[in-house]
Design an enzyme around this catalytic site. Structure first.
Site, PDB file in Angstrom:
ATOM      1  CB  SER A  38     -91.742  -2.930 -15.645  1.00 29.10           C
ATOM      2  OG  SER A  38     -90.674  -3.563 -16.618  1.00 29.10           O
ATOM      3  CG  ASP A 348     -84.709  -4.164 -10.841  1.00 30.69           C
ATOM      4  OD1 ASP A 348     -84.349  -3.939 -12.158  1.00 30.69           O
ATOM      5  OD2 ASP A 348     -85.990  -4.138 -10.695  1.00 30.69           O
ATOM      6  CG  HIS A 351     -87.030  -2.715 -14.097  1.00 30.00           C
ATOM      7  ND1 HIS A 351     -87.302  -3.576 -13.240  1.00 30.00           N
ATOM      8  CD2 HIS A 351     -88.101  -2.728 -14.943  1.00 30.00           C
ATOM      9  CE1 HIS A 351     -88.299  -4.236 -13.592  1.00 30.00           C
ATOM     10  NE2 HIS A 351     -88.896  -3.772 -14.564  1.00 30.00           N
TER      11      HIS A 351
END
Length: 389
Positions: A38, A348, A351
């Protein structure tokens, strides 16, 4: 008797060896191929499953852009630093343009194949696109793209030239999801060592496969400080002596450091096994941890607090994540962003924000956190005296 070497040539040769800047020049990377999770996913998982929700993308793109941030990722800054456009996700068929590379990374990806599917993993989904799958996708992309490119027409505008594959920069940012599971914290030292050996053997196998496909320039990020992420801090009750002066969990950061040490050793061995390639190991961990240690110095505040979240010590609730809909006082509302995302490090709970990603990129781009200590723009070059530690 050997040939006599002219004195002038000897002096130039000596200078080139003793002064790396004379022996090396900026690399002309025409494309970037990225494999990862991610932290470098520019929309692969969103194209394959549920799109990443608003307010992801709010700060830079001002719309949902498939990235797990309020804006750009480090891979975006890398691409732009070479004058290249953002690298398009391989899995996204809308507006696909792979003329300057492709991104195979997806959120939730691991080096080892996951034991669960994305539909079974709850709040921490595992992507089915593990590193070996991404490698297979790259192999297929290389073959099929060249078949299409040679047909001319529109394909010549949308696909990379054949020689781009050997001249491209290959970037890797993966491994965090492999070691962030609860299983690792319950393992003995021997079990952790055995698991890391298996993980990094699989990592090395993929890099060797990319090398066989023509890859020669590798830029490899280690994993960041896990113990500073609300996602792993919030559900666990760490004692005071398990937290460092910043408030990060020492056991999790030590686990990340252990992984990184083994990753570096793996890269050292790859240099020996694949002497024609240039491998740059990038200590992203140290760069990121510096932000948590001195946030005010670099223009950030509340280093462990989540920007897009709600409730709790860290403004994070894994049952009400960024972009989720919740009911507050009888009214349905969205879990939204803080007032100024550019002042926060963590977006979040997992990240980083656009601002933090840009800061980290600037720190690592000049080679200060790299082994060998060469800048990103020269990552096609091998170090003169390879590190053996």
């Amino acid at each position: 008797m050997g040939a006599i070497i002219p004195l002038s040539f000897s002096i130039l040769l000596l200078l080139a060896v003793s002064i790396p800047s004379l022996a090396s020049k900026d690399c002309d990377f025409p494309a970037i191929f990225n494999l990862g999770a991610s932290n470098s996913d520019t929309g692969g998982l969103s194209a394959s499953f549920t799109p990443v929700p608003w307010p992801y993308g709010i700060s830079y793109f001002h719309m949902q852009a498939g990235r797990y941030s309020d804006g750009r990722l480090i891979i975006d800054f890398i691409a732009n630093s070479f004058g290249l456009p953002f690298i398009h996700p391989y899995l996204d068929s809308i507006r696909a343009n792979f003329s300057h590379g492709a991104n195979f990374a997806t959120a939730g990806s691991t080096i080892r194949r996951p034991n669960t599917t994305i539909f079974q993993s709850g709040s921490s989904p595992s992507s089915p696109f593990s590193l070996d799958v991404q490698s297979g996708q790259f192999n297929q992309f290389k073959k099929r793209s060249q078949l299409a490119y040679n047909r001319e027409g529109v394909f010549k505008e949308l696909l990379p030239k054949g020689d781009f594959f050997s001249r491209a920069l290959y970037t890797f940012d993966i491994g965090q999801n492999d070691i962030s599971t609860d299983d690792f914290l319950n393992m003995t030292a021997d079990q952790v060592s055995a698991a890391l050996t298996d993980i990094l053997d699989k990592f090395a196998a993929v890099l060797k496969d990319v090398y066989e496909q023509g890859g020669r320039s590798f830029w490899i990020h280690n994993t960041g400080p896990l113990g500073c992420l609300a996602f792993v801090l919030d559900p666990r009750n760490f004692t005071k002596d398990q937290l460092d002066q910043v408030g990060c969990a020492i056991p999790l950061n030590e686990l990340a450091q252990n992984f990184n040490k083994r990753l570096n050793q793996t890269v050292v061995q790859l240099r020996k096994d694949l002497p024609l390639a240039a491998f740059t190991y990038v200590d992203v961990y140290s760069a990121k941890y510096n932000l948590f240690k001195q946030p005010e110095k670099y223009g950030f505040e509340h280093p462990l607090m989540v920007c897009c979240g709600t409730g709790g010590k860290y403004n994070f609730n894994r049952n009400a994540r960024c972009g989720d809909f919740i009911v507050v006082n009888g009214t349905k509302t969205i879990v939204g962003a803080c007032k100024d995302p550019s002042a926060r490090i963590i977006w979040d709970g997992v990240h980083y924000t656009d601002a933090a990603n840009e800061w980290v990129f600037k720190e690592i781009a000049d080679g200060a956190f790299s082994d060998p200590p060469i800048p990103l723009r020269m990552a096609c070059h091998k170090e003169i005296n390879p590190s053996t530690t």
